[in-house]
Design a protein around this motif. Structure first.
Motif, PDB file in Angstrom:
ATOM      1  N   LYS A 223       0.823  -1.470   0.000  1.00  0.00           N
ATOM      2  CA  LYS A 223       0.391   0.175   0.221  1.00  0.00           C
ATOM      3  C   LYS A 223       0.485   1.199  -0.165  1.00  0.00           C
ATOM      4  N   GLU A 224       1.882   0.975   0.778  1.00  0.00           N
ATOM      5  CA  GLU A 224       2.716   2.317   0.608  1.00  0.00           C
ATOM      6  C   GLU A 224       3.709   2.607  -0.171  1.00  0.00           C
ATOM      7  N   VAL A 225       3.792   1.893  -1.307  1.00  0.00           N
ATOM      8  CA  VAL A 225       4.532   1.745  -1.936  1.00  0.00           C
ATOM      9  C   VAL A 225       4.041   2.493  -3.384  1.00  0.00           C
ATOM     10  N   LYS A 226       2.304   2.151  -3.570  1.00  0.00           N
ATOM     11  CA  LYS A 226       1.545   2.457  -4.629  1.00  0.00           C
ATOM     12  C   LYS A 226       0.710   3.609  -4.377  1.00  0.00           C
ATOM     13  N   VAL A 227       1.309   4.473  -2.524  1.00  0.00           N
ATOM     14  CA  VAL A 227       1.189   5.936  -2.924  1.00  0.00           C
ATOM     15  C   VAL A 227       2.149   6.126  -3.094  1.00  0.00           C
ATOM     16  N   ALA A 228       3.658   6.320  -2.613  1.00  0.00           N
ATOM     17  CA  ALA A 228       4.746   6.378  -2.896  1.00  0.00           C
ATOM     18  C   ALA A 228       4.703   7.093  -4.691  1.00  0.00           C
ATOM     19  N   ARG A 229       4.650   5.893  -5.505  1.00  0.00           N
ATOM     20  CA  ARG A 229       4.286   6.213  -7.162  1.00  0.00           C
ATOM     21  C   ARG A 229       3.452   7.388  -7.275  1.00  0.00           C
ATOM     22  N   ARG A 230       2.319   6.868  -6.812  1.00  0.00           N
ATOM     23  CA  ARG A 230       0.617   7.944  -6.447  1.00  0.00           C
ATOM     24  C   ARG A 230       1.625   9.571  -6.745  1.00  0.00           C
ATOM     25  N   ILE A 231       2.133  10.089  -5.267  1.00  0.00           N
ATOM     26  CA  ILE A 231       2.451  10.684  -5.118  1.00  0.00           C
ATOM     27  C   ILE A 231       4.119  11.046  -6.309  1.00  0.00           C
ATOM     28  N   LYS A 232       4.850  10.560  -6.211  1.00  0.00           N
ATOM     29  CA  LYS A 232       5.766  10.595  -7.739  1.00  0.00           C
ATOM     30  C   LYS A 232       5.481  11.397  -9.148  1.00  0.00           C
ATOM     31  N   MET A 233       4.591  10.284  -9.128  1.00  0.00           N
ATOM     32  CA  MET A 233       4.010  11.132 -10.877  1.00  0.00           C
ATOM     33  C   MET A 233       3.547  12.789 -10.743  1.00  0.00           C
ATOM     34  N   LEU A 234       2.438  12.645  -9.200  1.00  0.00           N
ATOM     35  CA  LEU A 234       1.605  13.763  -9.424  1.00  0.00           C
ATOM     36  C   LEU A 234       3.363  14.942  -9.502  1.00  0.00           C
ATOM     37  N   HIS A 235       4.660  14.526  -8.908  1.00  0.00           N
ATOM     38  CA  HIS A 235       5.218  15.172  -8.544  1.00  0.00           C
ATOM     39  C   HIS A 235       6.184  15.918  -9.987  1.00  0.00           C
ATOM     40  N   GLN A 236       6.005  15.668 -10.919  1.00  0.00           N
ATOM     41  CA  GLN A 236       6.694  15.705 -12.184  1.00  0.00           C
ATOM     42  C   GLN A 236       8.138  15.528 -12.259  1.00  0.00           C
ATOM     43  N   PRO A 237       8.810  14.255 -11.832  1.00  0.00           N
ATOM     44  CA  PRO A 237      10.188  13.969 -11.935  1.00  0.00           C
ATOM     45  C   PRO A 237      11.363  13.868 -12.576  1.00  0.00           C
ATOM     46  N   SER A 238      10.749  14.798 -13.949  1.00  0.00           N
ATOM     47  CA  SER A 238      11.748  14.904 -15.033  1.00  0.00           C
ATOM     48  C   SER A 238      12.018  16.503 -14.473  1.00  0.00           C
ATOM     49  N   LYS A 239      11.357  17.594 -13.735  1.00  0.00           N
ATOM     50  CA  LYS A 239      12.236  18.598 -14.022  1.00  0.00           C
ATOM     51  C   LYS A 239      13.466  18.553 -12.369  1.00  0.00           C
ATOM     52  N   ALA A 240      13.153  17.321 -11.522  1.00  0.00           N
ATOM     53  CA  ALA A 240      13.518  17.445 -10.546  1.00  0.00           C
ATOM     54  C   ALA A 240      15.384  16.768 -11.204  1.00  0.00           C
ATOM     55  N   MET A 241      15.133  16.256 -12.410  1.00  0.00           N
ATOM     56  CA  MET A 241      15.998  15.642 -13.506  1.00  0.00           C
ATOM     57  C   MET A 241      16.993  16.403 -14.006  1.00  0.00           C
ATOM     58  N   ASP A 242      16.117  17.698 -14.376  1.00  0.00           N
ATOM     59  CA  ASP A 242      17.169  18.035 -15.253  1.00  0.00           C
ATOM     60  C   ASP A 242      17.636  19.127 -14.676  1.00  0.00           C
ATOM     61  N   LEU A 243      17.131  19.568 -12.677  1.00  0.00           N
ATOM     62  CA  LEU A 243      18.043  20.348 -12.149  1.00  0.00           C
ATOM     63  C   LEU A 243      18.839  20.188 -11.593  1.00  0.00           C
ATOM     64  N   GLU A 244      19.110  18.288 -11.436  1.00  0.00           N
ATOM     65  CA  GLU A 244      20.216  17.669 -10.272  1.00  0.00           C
ATOM     66  C   GLU A 244      21.600  17.628 -12.735  1.00  0.00           C
ATOM     67  N   ASN A 245      20.987  17.622 -13.663  1.00  0.00           N
ATOM     68  CA  ASN A 245      21.812  17.504 -14.881  1.00  0.00           C
ATOM     69  C   ASN A 245      22.924  19.486 -14.520  1.00  0.00           C
ATOM     70  N   GLU A 246      21.686  19.829 -14.466  1.00  0.00           N
ATOM     71  CA  GLU A 246      22.513  21.786 -14.172  1.00  0.00           C
ATOM     72  C   GLU A 246      23.440  22.075 -13.104  1.00  0.00           C
ATOM     73  N   ILE A 247      22.792  20.938 -12.313  1.00  0.00           N
ATOM     74  CA  ILE A 247      24.488  21.480 -11.072  1.00  0.00           C
ATOM     75  C   ILE A 247      25.493  20.614 -10.989  1.00  0.00           C
ATOM     76  N   ARG A 248      25.125  19.318 -12.187  1.00  0.00           N
ATOM     77  CA  ARG A 248      26.544  18.564 -12.323  1.00  0.00           C
ATOM     78  C   ARG A 248      27.112  19.307 -13.319  1.00  0.00           C
ATOM     79  N   ILE A 249      26.456  19.825 -14.435  1.00  0.00           N
ATOM     80  CA  ILE A 249      27.244  20.669 -14.522  1.00  0.00           C
ATOM     81  C   ILE A 249      27.898  21.913 -14.600  1.00  0.00           C
TER      82      ILE A 249
END
Length: 493
Positions: A223-249
């Motif tokens: 149940k907790e995994v399902k809730v976590a997946r739902r929260i991850k989908m709602l918060h747009q993880p693609s933007k967090a990945m873009d920020l990490e790449n920018e900080i690395r550069i």
């Protein structure tokens, strides 16, 4: 005469035919004096045979032996010993009875012999009569001895009877104790079986409970995994990945810019030196951190021969302008040691009477994690390092043998197997530092002078072990109010 002989002969024949009671008497026959007729009618007493210990001593010895071993025997063995003692006492009692019967038989024989001799005494005269008188007196003496022996046997019989009764009682007590112990053992076994059954039941119940709780936990986790997946989908993880790449550069770009800045500063200082004088410029090559080696190189790019050039290395404190000379560091290569951490290093090269300077761009950095590792070793009373002796009092040594260096709280010790090469307490005359003579293995070598008449150059397996040994020894020496340094080093004390 004929009548007496007939009576004596009849008695003898009767005794010969009679079985039974006379046979046990042979057992104790050597207890009485034995006589025989010698020449001229003289009665001769034969020598006694080897004496047998009395029954009283045998029984007392057996009883003492049983009592002495009573504490070391188990209950079952004790019962067996008492039964054996009871059997022995029974045999001894039977032997006493046989002896008593034998004495009674011998008493009858002596009485008959005495009557025969008295009948013969009235019928003979002269020398034969004297011999018969002497024989009668000897028979009387034997009768007295026989009566004494009979009294002793009666007393022994009473003692053996008492002992047999006590042994019988002890045997019965031992049997009773064995039965009680057997009953107690059965009770304990039954209680142990019941305890094992209870433990098995508890384990089975625990396994059932754990299986049921494990299923519940798995369901909750899903149940907790399902809730976590739902929260991850709602918060747009693609933007967090873009920020990490920018900080690395950005980090990579910053590192490149800082490196370019350092190179530009070195080139600017080089141009200033070229404008001021025509002295060749030099620089230091190598990582500026503990455990590495710095090497002097010419900035012109040409290879220079430093064999005829005078070189001297110095330490410079970041907040002070004075230079501290490093004694013995006169080679184009220098291995950094713990004293150099936090200070600038400067090499002065004398080229044709003109001094050229090569200096580090910043203070020497420490080895990552080395300080924490040394603090961990400080808690131990001593630490061992495997080393090879390269030089002994300046003389080269074979490098095949491995020694053990012990760095302790109060002293340092160098051993090879069971032999001790050096063992000295920390003192003001002791010197310790890294090797300053250069060489490819300079970062792994250490100079140690335990006393004024002994100096050693030791090679460690790694540069980290060499720096650890130096820092650990200096830390222990400081606890003893002593500062360890190299030759010519300045200390605050």
């Amino acid at each position: 005469m004929t009548k007496a002989a007939t009576l004596y002969g009849a008695k003898t024949q009767t005794e010969t035919i009679r079985p039974g009671p006379l046979r046990p008497a042979n057992i104790i026959r050597n207890k009485f004096p034995t006589y025989k007729n010698g020449s001229n009618g003289i009665v001769i007493k034969l020598a006694d045979g080897p004496e047998i210990p009395p029954l009283k001593e045998i029984v007392a010895k057996e009883t003492a032996d049983l009592l002495d071993r009573r504490q070391r025997l188990s209950v079952r063995e004790l019962a067996m010993k008492f039964e054996k003692g009871l059997n022995t006492a029974t045999l001894l009692s039977n032997e006493v009875k046989w002896r008593q019967v034998a004495l009674l038989e011998r008493d009858i024989l002596l009485k008959n012999l005495k009557s025969v001799l008295e009948s013969l005494r009235g019928r003979v005269t002269g020398k034969t009569k004297d011999e018969i008188e002497e024989s009668i007196s000897m028979v009387e003496i034997l009768a007295v001895q026989l009566s004494k022996r009979e009294a002793e046997l009666l007393q022994q019989k009473e003692e053996v009877t008492k002992l047999a009764k006590s042994l019988k009682q002890a045997s019965e007590d031992a049997k009773r104790i064995v039965e009680e112990e057997r009953a107690n053992a059965h009770t304990e076994i039954e209680s142990a079986k019941n305890a094992v059954q209870r433990v098995q039941q508890a384990v089975q119940e625990h396994e059932k409970m754990s299986q049921s709780t494990g299923k519940q936990d798995m369901d909750e986790l899903k149940k907790e995994v399902k809730v976590a997946r739902r929260i991850k989908m709602l918060h747009q993880p693609s933007k967090a990945m873009d920020l990490e790449n920018e900080i690395r550069i950005l980090r990579k770009t910053f590192a490149e810019k800082s490196t370019d800045c350092v190179n530009l500063l070195k080139e600017l200082e080089l141009h200033k030196r070229l404008k001021d004088n025509s002295t060749p410029s030099f620089d230091l090559e190598g990582l500026q951190c503990l455990g590495s080696v710095l090497r002097i190189v010419a900035l012109s790019g040409t290879h220079m021969d430093f064999s005829n050039i005078s070189i001297q290395w110095f330490r410079i404190h970041p907040k002070e302008s004075n230079k501290e000379i490093i004694s013995g560091a006169t080679r184009p290569v220098y291995a950094l040691e713990p004293h150099d951490v936090g200070r600038y290093l400067q090499a002065e090269i004398d080229v044709g009477g003109e001094i050229a300077v090569a200096k580090t761009a910043g203070p020497v950095d420490p080895d990552a994690g080395l300080v924490d590792y040394v603090e961990t070793l400080v808690r131990k009373p001593e630490t061992e390092f495997n080393v090879v002796v390269l030089q002994l009092n300046g003389i080269e040594q074979p490098k095949e043998s491995v020694h053990v260096l012990n760095v302790g709280r109060l002293r340092m010790r160098l051993t090879k197997g069971k032999s001790v090469v050096a063992k000295e307490f920390y003192s003001s005359s002791m010197q310790l530092c890294g090797v300053r003579g250069g060489g490819e293995a300079a970062s792994q070598a250490m100079f140690w002078q335990p006393r004024n008449d002994l100096s050693l150059v030791l090679a460690f397996e790694t540069a980290r072990e060499r720096n650890t040994a130096i820092m650990l020894a200096r830390r222990f020496a400081i606890d003893c109010n002593i500062i360890l340094a190299g030759p010519g080093d300045k200390t605050p004390w």
